[in-house]
Design a protein around this motif. Structure first.
Motif, mmCIF file in Angstrom:
data_model
loop_
_atom_site.group_PDB
_atom_site.id
_atom_site.type_symbol
_atom_site.label_atom_id
_atom_site.label_comp_id
_atom_site.label_asym_id
_atom_site.label_seq_id
_atom_site.Cartn_x
_atom_site.Cartn_y
_atom_site.Cartn_z
ATOM 1 N N SER A 1 0.833 -1.204 0.000
ATOM 2 C CA SER A 1 0.000 0.000 0.000
ATOM 3 C C SER A 1 0.866 1.251 0.000
ATOM 4 O O SER A 1 0.577 2.227 -0.700
ATOM 5 N N THR B 1 3.844 1.459 -1.215
ATOM 6 C CA THR B 1 4.445 1.547 -2.544
ATOM 7 C C THR B 1 3.499 2.234 -3.524
ATOM 8 O O THR B 1 3.916 3.114 -4.297
ATOM 9 N N LYS B 2 2.224 1.867 -3.488
ATOM 10 C CA LYS B 2 1.245 2.468 -4.388
ATOM 11 C C LYS B 2 1.086 3.962 -4.115
ATOM 12 O O LYS B 2 0.999 4.774 -5.043
ATOM 13 N N GLU C 1 4.192 5.705 -5.365
ATOM 14 C CA GLU C 1 4.178 5.724 -6.830
ATOM 15 C C GLU C 1 3.330 6.892 -7.336
ATOM 16 O O GLU C 1 3.727 7.617 -8.253
ATOM 17 N N SER D 1 9.066 -1.807 -10.066
ATOM 18 C CA SER D 1 8.655 -1.118 -8.853
ATOM 19 C C SER D 1 9.300 -1.729 -7.616
ATOM 20 O O SER D 1 9.847 -1.025 -6.777
#
Length: 218
Positions: free
Chosen positions: A182, A184-185, A188, A210
């Motif tokens: 989560s 990471t998203k 991003e 990623s």
């Protein structure tokens, strides 16, 4: 985590090298994290971002985070705790060794990634980081965190003695992995907003995964 690791090292009945490496990993993890957070506070751009985030957070959201961490941390530590009080069967030693190898590799990766990013941001706060271990993963520090807890779980499989051990360990590992994915998203999305129009960043994203390193990277 450093406190939990210290308790396992001092109070655990299993004093084997592998058990000590397992509990010692959490001691090292906690100390590394504390030092990193203190050093990060010395970087003006990072300190401002953290301050802004804390000021925008409500009391209820902070309480939710504290409660979540208070529940999740003991679950994440469960494999190391089990190892500190039980000895794995001889035929499962290779599994423990493999798990500890992944765990310590993850800790080293995360440490190197945070160090490289902190140094880069101190020199150029508004530039994305793409050198060092970041050349192989756009979120190398998060990858290291995930590997640390996956390795921790694998190393503990051989010493789970009760269904509750499995439930706690699986829940803690799944919880931290979901948390990191989560995060990471969210990062991003934030980086896309900040660097999305930068051709160099687009090339970096095209060539670099990623999280997981890709064999096709050139």
């Amino acid at each position: 985590m450093a406190l939990l690791g210290t308790l396992a090292l001092t109070l655990g009945t299993n004093k084997s090298t592998l058990a000590l490496l397992h509990a010692g990993g959490f001691l090292a993890y906690g100390l590394r994290l504390g030092i990193f957070l203190l050093l990060r506070e010395r970087i003006p751009s990072q300190k401002k971002r953290i301050t802004d985030r804390e000021e925008s957070a409500t009391l209820s959201s902070k309480a939710s985070i504290w409660s979540f961490c208070g529940l999740l941390y003991p679950m994440m530590f469960c494999p190391a705790y089990c190892h500190s009080i039980a000895t794995p069967a001889a035929n499962l030693i290779p599994l423990v060794v493999a798990g500890l190898g992944v765990m310590w590799f993850g800790l080293i990766l995360e440490s190197v990634a945070d160090s490289q990013k902190m140094a880069a941001k101190a020199l150029s706060p508004d530039t994305f980081v793409s050198n060092g271990v970041w050349k192989f993963s756009r979120h190398a520090n998060y990858l290291g965190e995930i590997l640390f807890y996956v390795g921790n779980f694998v190393a503990g499989i051989a010493v789970f003695q009760k269904p509750s051990h499995w439930i706690l360990a699986v829940g803690g590992t799944a919880g931290i992995i979901n948390t990191m994915l989560s995060a990471t998203k969210r990062l991003e999305a934030r980086q896309q907003e900040q660097y999305g129009n930068d051709a160099a960043y687009k090339t970096y994203c095209d060539k670099t995964p990623s999280l997981l390193w890709a064999a096709s990277y050139v």
